[in-house]
Write an enzyme that holds these catalytic residues in place. Sequence first.
Site, PDB file in Angstrom:
ATOM      1  N   SER A   1       2.986  -2.249  10.393  1.00 28.85           N
ATOM      2  CA  SER A   1       4.409  -2.334  10.734  1.00 28.85           C
ATOM      3  C   SER A   1       5.047  -3.670  10.372  1.00 28.85           C
ATOM      4  O   SER A   1       5.938  -4.154  11.083  1.00 28.85           O
ATOM      5  CB  SER A   1       4.627  -2.000  12.216  1.00 28.85           C
ATOM      6  OG  SER A   1       4.238  -0.663  12.477  1.00 28.85           O
TER       7      SER A   1
ATOM      8  N   GLY B   1       2.156   2.182  10.806  1.00 28.85           N
ATOM      9  CA  GLY B   1       3.171   3.232  10.721  1.00 28.85           C
ATOM     10  C   GLY B   1       3.850   3.558  12.038  1.00 28.85           C
ATOM     11  O   GLY B   1       4.550   4.566  12.146  1.00 28.85           O
TER      12      GLY B   1
ATOM     13  N   ASN C   1       0.865  -1.178   0.000  1.00 29.92           N
ATOM     14  CA  ASN C   1       0.000   0.000   0.000  1.00 29.92           C
ATOM     15  C   ASN C   1       0.901   1.227   0.000  1.00 29.92           C
ATOM     16  O   ASN C   1       1.462   1.589   1.029  1.00 29.92           O
ATOM     17  CB  ASN C   1      -0.892  -0.041   1.256  1.00 29.92           C
ATOM     18  CG  ASN C   1      -1.739   1.206   1.404  1.00 29.92           C
ATOM     19  OD1 ASN C   1      -1.793   2.041   0.506  1.00 29.92           O
ATOM     20  ND2 ASN C   1      -2.400   1.344   2.546  1.00 29.92           N
TER      21      ASN C   1
ATOM     22  N   GLU D   1      -5.797  -4.853  10.219  1.00 29.99           N
ATOM     23  CA  GLU D   1      -4.777  -3.856  10.499  1.00 29.99           C
ATOM     24  C   GLU D   1      -5.137  -3.101  11.771  1.00 29.99           C
ATOM     25  O   GLU D   1      -5.960  -2.179  11.734  1.00 29.99           O
ATOM     26  CB  GLU D   1      -4.677  -2.856   9.342  1.00 29.99           C
ATOM     27  CG  GLU D   1      -4.254  -3.475   8.032  1.00 29.99           C
ATOM     28  CD  GLU D   1      -3.621  -2.450   7.113  1.00 29.99           C
ATOM     29  OE1 GLU D   1      -2.508  -2.698   6.669  1.00 29.99           O
ATOM     30  OE2 GLU D   1      -4.234  -1.402   6.871  1.00 29.99           O
TER      31      GLU D   1
ATOM     32  N   LYS E   1       0.189   4.278  -0.375  1.00 28.66           N
ATOM     33  CA  LYS E   1      -0.449   5.479   0.193  1.00 28.66           C
ATOM     34  C   LYS E   1      -0.184   6.699  -0.713  1.00 28.66           C
ATOM     35  O   LYS E   1      -0.070   6.545  -1.928  1.00 28.66           O
ATOM     36  CB  LYS E   1       0.009   5.686   1.630  1.00 28.66           C
ATOM     37  CG  LYS E   1      -0.223   4.406   2.471  1.00 28.66           C
ATOM     38  CD  LYS E   1      -0.141   4.612   3.931  1.00 28.66           C
ATOM     39  CE  LYS E   1      -0.389   3.280   4.648  1.00 28.66           C
ATOM     40  NZ  LYS E   1      -0.379   3.377   6.101  1.00 28.66           N
TER      41      LYS E   1
ATOM     42  N   GLU F   1      -7.248   4.679   7.435  1.00 25.13           N
ATOM     43  CA  GLU F   1      -7.028   6.096   7.128  1.00 25.13           C
ATOM     44  C   GLU F   1      -8.212   6.672   6.356  1.00 25.13           C
ATOM     45  O   GLU F   1      -8.541   7.853   6.506  1.00 25.13           O
ATOM     46  CB  GLU F   1      -5.693   6.248   6.371  1.00 25.13           C
ATOM     47  CG  GLU F   1      -4.512   6.029   7.318  1.00 25.13           C
ATOM     48  CD  GLU F   1      -3.256   5.470   6.694  1.00 25.13           C
ATOM     49  OE1 GLU F   1      -3.099   5.522   5.462  1.00 25.13           O
ATOM     50  OE2 GLU F   1      -2.412   4.952   7.460  1.00 25.13           O
TER      51      GLU F   1
ATOM     52  N   HIS G   1      -9.696   1.132   4.363  1.00 28.15           N
ATOM     53  CA  HIS G   1      -8.468   1.320   5.145  1.00 28.15           C
ATOM     54  C   HIS G   1      -8.766   2.272   6.305  1.00 28.15           C
ATOM     55  O   HIS G   1      -9.565   3.194   6.162  1.00 28.15           O
ATOM     56  CB  HIS G   1      -7.363   1.889   4.242  1.00 28.15           C
ATOM     57  CG  HIS G   1      -6.032   1.888   4.922  1.00 28.15           C
ATOM     58  ND1 HIS G   1      -5.684   2.837   5.847  1.00 28.15           N
ATOM     59  CD2 HIS G   1      -4.979   1.025   4.846  1.00 28.15           C
ATOM     60  CE1 HIS G   1      -4.461   2.569   6.309  1.00 28.15           C
ATOM     61  NE2 HIS G   1      -4.027   1.473   5.707  1.00 28.15           N
TER      62      HIS G   1
HETATM   63  P1  PGA Z   1       2.578   0.246   7.670  1.00 27.54           P
HETATM   64  O1  PGA Z   1       1.140   0.479   7.004  1.00 27.54           O
HETATM   65  O2  PGA Z   1       3.128  -1.039   7.088  1.00 27.54           O
HETATM   66  O3  PGA Z   1       3.389   1.448   7.290  1.00 27.54           O
HETATM   67  O4  PGA Z   1       2.360   0.128   9.142  1.00 27.54           O
HETATM   68  C1  PGA Z   1       0.252  -0.578   6.743  1.00 27.54           C
HETATM   69  C2  PGA Z   1      -0.993  -0.054   6.092  1.00 27.54           C
HETATM   70  O5  PGA Z   1      -1.510   0.984   6.518  1.00 27.54           O
HETATM   71  O6  PGA Z   1      -1.528  -0.670   5.140  1.00 27.54           O
END
Ligand code: PGA
Length: 253
Positions: free
Chosen positions: A213, A174, A12, A168, A14, A100, A98
């Site tokens: 992560s 993150g 992903n 997630e 982003k 976000e 997601h």
């Molecule tokens: P990350 O993000 O691996 O940077 O923690 C995962 C995601 O949001 O899909």
Amino acid sequence: MTPGIRPLIAGNWKMNGTARGAASLAEGVRAGLDRVAGADLLICPPFVHLHAAAAAVAWKPVAIGAQDCSALPDGAHTGDVSAAMLADAGCGYVIVGHSERRADHGEADAVVRAKAAAAIAAGLIPVVCVGETEAQRDAGEAESVVGSQLRGSLPEGFGAARGVVAYEPVWAIGTGRTPTEADIAAMHARMREEVTALLGEAGRTTRLLYGGSVKPSNAATILALPNVDGALVGGASLKAEDFLSIAAAAPAG
Ligand code: PGA
């Protein structure tokens, strides 16, 4: 891993990068494919870089996905992108729900469900994301929150070949923090029960990804856990080398 399910490692990207950067990252993934015998790969660039990434991996077994789609088929919806447009642009997958998007755009389960249904109708495979906040985990509500998100977010027609679920935990995205192995395994066992109750037999072979992560140093441990059928990778997917290392760590399902 789940016996009989080939792992999916999804990147992903982003809201990052330029078209040139997207093409070079996709090329880097394609160039390292020989290292990844046991997993399917998916990269999810921003909308505007889909073409550049698709061109860079053309004819190679790296699938392309978007990070969101509209629930609506077409028409007067300024700024939105339909699932059919994504299919036309070369996508096979689309991430929906997601955390976000849920947080930044107020997308509740019903919206996520409608977007997943639109994706399936357009021939795309939706990757439906669920996950608890830190406060919900601290309150002992993680499994009930995720169960309720699954019941609210998976549409009719969702199933092994037409849907992927990604767990997630919001607090792991993150942050460099991950749940314990026992907590990931417990959540994925609960999700397997939930999707099997919802989808019947198809639930037994629906891919359940872990995200939050994931990096080269923890990928082998996480991907070996029961009912973890791949990973949704954010930050570490922005470096081809790290993404490929994660994919190479996947045990063949
Ligand atoms: P990350 O993000 O691996 O940077 O923690 C995962 C995601 O949001 O899909």
